[in-house]
Design a protein around this motif. Structure first.
Motif, PDB file in Angstrom:
ATOM      1  N   ALA A  46     -61.324  39.265 -16.406  1.00 15.96           N
ATOM      2  CA  ALA A  46     -62.092  39.526 -15.182  1.00 15.96           C
ATOM      3  C   ALA A  46     -61.625  38.622 -14.048  1.00 15.96           C
ATOM      4  O   ALA A  46     -61.294  37.457 -14.260  1.00 15.96           O
ATOM      5  CB  ALA A  46     -63.572  39.278 -15.446  1.00 15.96           C
ATOM      6  N   LEU A  47     -61.597  39.219 -12.838  1.00 19.52           N
ATOM      7  CA  LEU A  47     -61.361  38.440 -11.617  1.00 19.52           C
ATOM      8  C   LEU A  47     -62.673  38.431 -10.861  1.00 19.52           C
ATOM      9  O   LEU A  47     -63.185  39.488 -10.487  1.00 19.52           O
ATOM     10  CB  LEU A  47     -60.329  39.158 -10.737  1.00 19.52           C
ATOM     11  CG  LEU A  47     -58.899  38.700 -10.724  1.00 19.52           C
ATOM     12  CD1 LEU A  47     -58.151  39.477  -9.640  1.00 19.52           C
ATOM     13  CD2 LEU A  47     -58.739  37.217 -10.521  1.00 19.52           C
ATOM     14  N   LEU A  48     -63.201  37.247 -10.632  1.00 19.84           N
ATOM     15  CA  LEU A  48     -64.485  37.129  -9.935  1.00 19.84           C
ATOM     16  C   LEU A  48     -64.272  36.404  -8.621  1.00 19.84           C
ATOM     17  O   LEU A  48     -63.361  35.589  -8.485  1.00 19.84           O
ATOM     18  CB  LEU A  48     -65.449  36.294 -10.777  1.00 19.84           C
ATOM     19  CG  LEU A  48     -66.386  36.964 -11.759  1.00 19.84           C
ATOM     20  CD1 LEU A  48     -67.183  35.898 -12.504  1.00 19.84           C
ATOM     21  CD2 LEU A  48     -67.352  37.899 -11.053  1.00 19.84           C
ATOM     22  N   LEU A 173     -53.627  47.828 -17.026  1.00 21.63           N
ATOM     23  CA  LEU A 173     -54.518  48.651 -16.208  1.00 21.63           C
ATOM     24  C   LEU A 173     -55.333  47.714 -15.332  1.00 21.63           C
ATOM     25  O   LEU A 173     -56.023  46.826 -15.838  1.00 21.63           O
ATOM     26  CB  LEU A 173     -55.438  49.463 -17.131  1.00 21.63           C
ATOM     27  CG  LEU A 173     -56.441  50.383 -16.454  1.00 21.63           C
ATOM     28  CD1 LEU A 173     -55.729  51.460 -15.638  1.00 21.63           C
ATOM     29  CD2 LEU A 173     -57.331  51.043 -17.506  1.00 21.63           C
ATOM     30  N   ILE A 174     -55.226  47.923 -14.009  1.00 25.16           N
ATOM     31  CA  ILE A 174     -55.982  47.095 -13.076  1.00 25.16           C
ATOM     32  C   ILE A 174     -57.123  47.933 -12.520  1.00 25.16           C
ATOM     33  O   ILE A 174     -56.904  49.041 -12.038  1.00 25.16           O
ATOM     34  CB  ILE A 174     -55.086  46.608 -11.917  1.00 25.16           C
ATOM     35  CG1 ILE A 174     -53.898  45.822 -12.473  1.00 25.16           C
ATOM     36  CG2 ILE A 174     -55.890  45.745 -10.950  1.00 25.16           C
ATOM     37  CD1 ILE A 174     -52.876  45.448 -11.423  1.00 25.16           C
ATOM     38  N   LEU A 175     -58.330  47.399 -12.595  1.00 28.36           N
ATOM     39  CA  LEU A 175     -59.503  48.137 -12.123  1.00 28.36           C
ATOM     40  C   LEU A 175     -60.186  47.321 -11.040  1.00 28.36           C
ATOM     41  O   LEU A 175     -60.593  46.186 -11.280  1.00 28.36           O
ATOM     42  CB  LEU A 175     -60.470  48.366 -13.284  1.00 28.36           C
ATOM     43  CG  LEU A 175     -59.904  49.063 -14.526  1.00 28.36           C
ATOM     44  CD1 LEU A 175     -60.896  49.008 -15.674  1.00 28.36           C
ATOM     45  CD2 LEU A 175     -59.573  50.508 -14.202  1.00 28.36           C
ATOM     46  N   ASP A 176     -60.300  47.904  -9.837  1.00 24.40           N
ATOM     47  CA  ASP A 176     -60.953  47.208  -8.732  1.00 24.40           C
ATOM     48  C   ASP A 176     -62.381  47.738  -8.624  1.00 24.40           C
ATOM     49  O   ASP A 176     -62.593  48.846  -8.125  1.00 24.40           O
ATOM     50  CB  ASP A 176     -60.164  47.463  -7.435  1.00 24.40           C
ATOM     51  CG  ASP A 176     -60.622  46.562  -6.301  1.00 24.40           C
ATOM     52  OD1 ASP A 176     -61.652  45.890  -6.454  1.00 24.40           O
ATOM     53  OD2 ASP A 176     -59.945  46.534  -5.254  1.00 24.40           O
ATOM     54  N   GLU A 177     -63.315  47.005  -9.134  1.00 27.07           N
ATOM     55  CA  GLU A 177     -64.740  47.387  -9.141  1.00 27.07           C
ATOM     56  C   GLU A 177     -64.967  48.815  -9.623  1.00 27.07           C
ATOM     57  O   GLU A 177     -65.425  49.682  -8.873  1.00 27.07           O
ATOM     58  CB  GLU A 177     -65.337  47.221  -7.748  1.00 27.07           C
ATOM     59  CG  GLU A 177     -65.373  45.779  -7.324  1.00 27.07           C
ATOM     60  CD  GLU A 177     -66.071  45.622  -5.996  1.00 27.07           C
ATOM     61  OE1 GLU A 177     -67.153  46.190  -5.845  1.00 27.07           O
ATOM     62  OE2 GLU A 177     -65.522  44.943  -5.122  1.00 27.07           O
ATOM     63  N   PRO A 178     -64.645  49.070 -10.871  1.00 32.71           N
ATOM     64  CA  PRO A 178     -64.673  50.458 -11.351  1.00 32.71           C
ATOM     65  C   PRO A 178     -66.065  51.019 -11.556  1.00 32.71           C
ATOM     66  O   PRO A 178     -66.228  52.218 -11.689  1.00 32.71           O
ATOM     67  CB  PRO A 178     -63.947  50.365 -12.691  1.00 32.71           C
ATOM     68  CG  PRO A 178     -64.212  48.978 -13.158  1.00 32.71           C
ATOM     69  CD  PRO A 178     -64.254  48.129 -11.924  1.00 32.71           C
ATOM     70  N   LEU A 206     -57.030  44.161 -16.357  1.00 35.11           N
ATOM     71  CA  LEU A 206     -57.440  43.156 -15.371  1.00 35.11           C
ATOM     72  C   LEU A 206     -58.485  43.830 -14.500  1.00 35.11           C
ATOM     73  O   LEU A 206     -58.212  44.863 -13.882  1.00 35.11           O
ATOM     74  CB  LEU A 206     -56.225  42.724 -14.537  1.00 35.11           C
ATOM     75  CG  LEU A 206     -56.467  41.693 -13.434  1.00 35.11           C
ATOM     76  CD1 LEU A 206     -57.034  40.395 -14.002  1.00 35.11           C
ATOM     77  CD2 LEU A 206     -55.152  41.388 -12.704  1.00 35.11           C
ATOM     78  N   ILE A 207     -59.684  43.267 -14.444  1.00 34.87           N
ATOM     79  CA  ILE A 207     -60.778  43.980 -13.809  1.00 34.87           C
ATOM     80  C   ILE A 207     -61.480  43.112 -12.761  1.00 34.87           C
ATOM     81  O   ILE A 207     -61.818  41.962 -13.030  1.00 34.87           O
ATOM     82  CB  ILE A 207     -61.755  44.488 -14.901  1.00 34.87           C
ATOM     83  CG1 ILE A 207     -62.990  45.121 -14.320  1.00 34.87           C
ATOM     84  CG2 ILE A 207     -62.182  43.412 -15.848  1.00 34.87           C
ATOM     85  CD1 ILE A 207     -63.816  45.844 -15.378  1.00 34.87           C
ATOM     86  N   ILE A 208     -61.619  43.675 -11.575  1.00 34.45           N
ATOM     87  CA  ILE A 208     -62.394  43.003 -10.531  1.00 34.45           C
ATOM     88  C   ILE A 208     -63.821  43.520 -10.628  1.00 34.45           C
ATOM     89  O   ILE A 208     -64.041  44.728 -10.635  1.00 34.45           O
ATOM     90  CB  ILE A 208     -61.858  43.336  -9.120  1.00 34.45           C
ATOM     91  CG1 ILE A 208     -60.452  42.808  -8.948  1.00 34.45           C
ATOM     92  CG2 ILE A 208     -62.784  42.772  -8.044  1.00 34.45           C
ATOM     93  CD1 ILE A 208     -59.842  43.128  -7.580  1.00 34.45           C
ATOM     94  N   THR A 219     -65.573  41.476 -21.151  1.00 36.99           N
ATOM     95  CA  THR A 219     -64.289  40.822 -20.899  1.00 36.99           C
ATOM     96  C   THR A 219     -64.101  39.621 -21.817  1.00 36.99           C
ATOM     97  O   THR A 219     -65.053  39.104 -22.401  1.00 36.99           O
ATOM     98  CB  THR A 219     -64.138  40.406 -19.420  1.00 36.99           C
ATOM     99  OG1 THR A 219     -64.963  39.271 -19.152  1.00 36.99           O
ATOM    100  CG2 THR A 219     -64.522  41.535 -18.473  1.00 36.99           C
ATOM    101  N   ASP A 220     -62.845  39.209 -21.926  1.00 35.37           N
ATOM    102  CA  ASP A 220     -62.502  38.106 -22.823  1.00 35.37           C
ATOM    103  C   ASP A 220     -62.338  36.796 -22.073  1.00 35.37           C
ATOM    104  O   ASP A 220     -62.603  35.721 -22.595  1.00 35.37           O
ATOM    105  CB  ASP A 220     -61.181  38.424 -23.541  1.00 35.37           C
ATOM    106  CG  ASP A 220     -61.269  39.728 -24.305  1.00 35.37           C
ATOM    107  OD1 ASP A 220     -62.147  39.826 -25.172  1.00 35.37           O
ATOM    108  OD2 ASP A 220     -60.478  40.653 -24.009  1.00 35.37           O
ATOM    109  N   ALA A 221     -61.822  36.876 -20.842  1.00 33.25           N
ATOM    110  CA  ALA A 221     -61.538  35.660 -20.070  1.00 33.25           C
ATOM    111  C   ALA A 221     -61.763  35.947 -18.596  1.00 33.25           C
ATOM    112  O   ALA A 221     -61.800  37.112 -18.184  1.00 33.25           O
ATOM    113  CB  ALA A 221     -60.092  35.231 -20.303  1.00 33.25           C
TER     114      ALA A 221
END
Ligand SMILES: Nc1ncnc2c1ncn2[C@@H]1O[C@H](COP(=O)(O)OP(=O)(O)OP(=O)(O)O)[C@@H](O)[C@H]1O
Length: 523
Positions: A46-48, A173-178, A206-208, A219-221
Motif C-alpha cells: 500500500a501507498l498511503l 498491477l498498480i491500482l490508484d484508489e480502486p 501496488l495500491i494507493i 495488504t502486506d506492507a
C-alpha cells in the motif's frame, strides 16, 4: 547500464519493484523527493499519504506516464528506463487509474480487446467473445459485454478498468484508489480477488488507498508519503491505523485526529425540527438510460429542510441517471420536481433563486473545466454577479482574491489560484469544487459520492460541511455507494434497486445486512 526493453526475455509471474531516490519536479515544485522503496514480488503493497503527497506521481513514473528527473526504477533488481507506457507494458506493468480511461464509443468487449493493443485487422468475434467470457468467469465480476461506458455507473467502470488490466496478465498491477466508488461488499470482492491473484505468484500489487481498513485487511506492507518524501515503511502485521495516520500527517496531526483515524467519528447532528417543510420533492420521476430503456422508474422522494436523505444502492441501479435528471444533465422522461415549493427544471436562474447546489461525482469531468485555472473554476457559478463582476465588467482581481481565501479555508493544495485545475491531485480538485458549491446560503444540496478519493482528514472535514448545510436548514439529498457514509450522515435512508426505491428506513433503525439485502435486489 540500463537494459534495452526489446532485449527482454518474456518473463512471467510477480516482479520485484524498487525505486531509488526517485525525484519528480513540476517547474520549481518537487512533487516526489528522493523516494526509495521496495515492493516484494507477490506482495500487496500500500501507498498511503494525504491528498497531494505524491502517490499518483510516483506510480505514474513507474507506469511510464511521467519521467522522473533523478533516481532510478529497478525491476527484478535491474535498472529500467520506463520511457513511456508501452515500455511499462512490455515489462508487465499495468495500471488502473483514479480517472476513467475507457473508450466511450466502444462496448465493454471492445474496451477489453483494445486494452491489449494488439487487435488484428480482422477480428474473429465469435472466438474473441468466447475467450472474453471464459476470462470473465475466472473473476468475481459480471459485466454486460455489449454495454458502453456511458451506460455504466462509476462502480462498474471501475471494475472494467481493473478487468482491462487483469486481462493482460500483468506482472505488476498498480491500482490508484480502486475502491472509491465501490460498496463495502464490492470493495471486498475486488480486493479479495486482487490479493488472491498476488498470492498465486502471478503478480505483485501496488495500491494507493485512503482507507485504513483496506490497508489492514488486504495488504502486506506499507510506504507512507508525506509532501513528496517517503517517511515511513513497515509491514502491516507490525503497525496499526493510528501509527499510519501519525506518519501521514507528521507534526500536523492532533492526537485526536490520529486516535480516530480508523473510526472516522461521525460529526454531531441536531435532531430534525418538528414542522420542517419539504424543500425538495420528486413525484414519479422517470429517466431513460443511455441505451434508451428506462433507468429511473417513477421515483417519489421528499427531503425536508434540515434533513439528510441518503440514497443507497449498488452502482448501476439508476442513481447516476436520477442525479443527472435532477440537476439538468439528462432529460426527464416523466414526473415532476419541486424545490422550495416551486417547479424546478434545473435552470441556472432557478439554482440561483432557489439556492440549490449540486456536487456531481467525478468532479474534474462533471463540475470543472480542466484547462481553466483554479480561480476561474471557483468562479464558474457566479462570475456574472457582484462582486465578481460589476457594470458588465468581469473583475478578475476579485476572482483571484476570493479563490485565495477559499484555497486557504478548504486547504486546497495547489501551486496557486492561477494553476490549471487539472494539475491538482484528485482530492484537491474535489476540495476546490466543494468550496465553490458550499459557499453562501443553501436550501437544497444534491451530492453524489462527495468524498470519492479523499483522504481520511478530508473525508471528516467534508462530512462536517455537509452536516453543517443541514444544520443551517438545508435539505440534503446524499446519493452514495458508500454505506458507511450514509449510515453516518443520514437521517433517513432509501435503497435504490433497478431504478426504483425499494426500501426506506430511519437511519437510526437501519441495519446494514437488511440494507445490503435490498441493495442486492433480495428482501
Ligand atoms: N502535471 C502537474 N503539473 C503541476 N503540478 C502537478 C502535476 N501533477 C501533480 N502535481 C502536483 O504534485 C503534487 C502531488 O500530486 P499527486 O497527484 O501525486 O498527489 P496524490 O498523493 O496522488 O494526491 P491525491 O490523494 O489527492 O490523489 C500535488 O501538489 C499536485 O498539485
Amino acid at each position: 547500464m540500463i537494459a534495452p526493453v526489446n532485449a527482454l526475455p518474456a518473463v512471467e509471474g510477480a516482479l520485484a519493484l524498487e525505486t531509488y531516490h526517485l525525484t519528480k519536479r513540476f517547474g520549481a515544485f518537487t512533487a516526489m523527493d528522493h523516494v526509495s522503496m521496495r515492493v516484494d514480488p507477490g506482495s500487496v503493497h500500500a501507498l498511503l499519504g494525504e491528498n497531494g503527497a505524491g502517490k499518483s506521481t510516483l506510480v505514474k513514473c513507474v507506469a511510464g506516464f511521467q519521467q522522473a528527473e533523478e533516481g532510478s526504477i529497478l525491476i527484478d533488481g535491474r535498472e529500467r528506463d520506463i520511457a513511456n507506457p508501452i515500455v511499462a507494458r512490455t515489462l508487465g506493468i499495468g495500471m488502473v487509474y483514479q480517472h476513467f480511461t475507457l473508450a466511450p464509443g466502444m462496448t465493454v468487449a471492445e474496451n477489453l480487446l483494445l486494452a491489449g493493443g494488439k487487435t488484428p485487422a480482422v477480428i474473429d468475434w465469435k472466438a474473441q467473445r468466447a475467450e472474453l467470457e471464459a476470462f470473465l468467469a475466472t473473476t468475481p465480476f459480471r459485466l454486460d459485454l455489449d454495454a458502453r461506458p456511458a451506460e455504466l455507473a462509476a462502480g462498474e467502470k471501475q471494475k472494467l478498468e481493473l478487468l482491462k488490466q487483469l486481462y493482460l496478465k500483468p506482472r505488476l498491477l498498480i491500482l490508484d484508489e480502486p475502491t472509491s466508488v465501490l460498496t463495502p461488499q464490492e470493495a471486498d470482492e475486488v480486493l479479495g480477488h486482487v490479493r488472491a491473484f498476488a498470492r498465486s505468484g502471478q503478480c505483485t500489487v501496488l495500491i494507493i488507498t485512503h482507507k485504513f481498513r483496506e490497508v489492514m485487511a488486504y495488504t502486506d506492507a506499507v510506504t507512507v508519503l508525506r509532501r513528496g518524501k517517503a517517511v515511513h515503511h513497515c509491514r502491516v502485521a507490525e503497525t496499526d491505523p493510528s501509527r499510519l495516520a501519525a506518519a501521514m500527517m507528521g507534526e500536523a496531526a492532533t492526537p485526536a485526529e490520529v486516535l480516530h483515524a480508523e473510526s472516522d467519528t461521525a460529526p454531531a447532528r441536531s435532531p430534525l425540527p418538528a414542522g420542517a417543510r419539504v424543500a425538495l420533492q420528486l413525484r414519479g420521476l422517470s429517466a431513460m438510460g443511455d441505451r434508451g430503456t428506462l433507468a429511473v422508474h417513477g421515483v417519489d422522494l421528499a427531503v425536508k429542510s434540515g434533513e439528510i436523505l441518503g440514497v443507497a444502492g449498488v452502482s448501476g441501479n439508476g442513481q447516476r441517471e436520477l442525479v443527472e435528471a435532477l440537476v439538468g444533465q439528462r432529460p426527464r422522461h416523466a414526473g415532476s420536481v419541486t424545490a422550495m415549493g416551486e417547479p424546478y427544471a434545473a435552470r441556472r436562474s432557478e439554482n440561483k433563486r432557489l439556492k440549490l447546489r449540486s456536487l456531481p461525482e467525478e468532479p474534474l469531468r462533471n463540475a470543472c473545466v480542466g484547462d481553466l485555472s483554479v480561480a476561474e473554476n471557483m468562479a464558474l457559478r457566479d462570475y456574472d454577479a457582484p462582486p465578481l463582476s460589476a457594470g458588465g465588467w468581469l473583475r478578475f482581481g476579485q476572482w483571484r482574491s476570493r479563490a485565495r481565501e477559499w484555497i486557504k479555508e478548504y486547504g486546497v493544495k495547489t501551486q496557486g489560484e492561477g494553476a490549471p485545475i487539472k494539475s491538482l491531485s484528485g482530492g484537491n480538485v474535489q476540495r476546490a469544487v466543494l468550496a465553490r458549491e458550499l459557499a453562501g446560503d443553501i436550501n437544497v444540496l444534491i451530492a453524489a459520492n462527495p468524498v470519492f478519493g479523499l483522504d481520511f482528514a478530508a473525508v471528516r472535514e467534508i462530512h462536517g460541511r455537509i452536516v453543517q448545510v443541514a444544520g443551517k436548514g438545508g435539505a440534503v439529498l446524499l446519493v452514495s455507494e458508500d454505506l458507511d457514509e450514509l449510515l453516518e450522515l443520514s437521517d433517513r435512508i432509501v435503497v435504490m434497486s433497478e431504478g426504483r426505491i425499494v426500501y426506506e428506513t430511519a437511519a437510526a433503525d437501519a441495519e446494514r445486512h437488511v440494507l445490503g439485502a435490498h441493495m442486492g435486489g433480495g428482501h
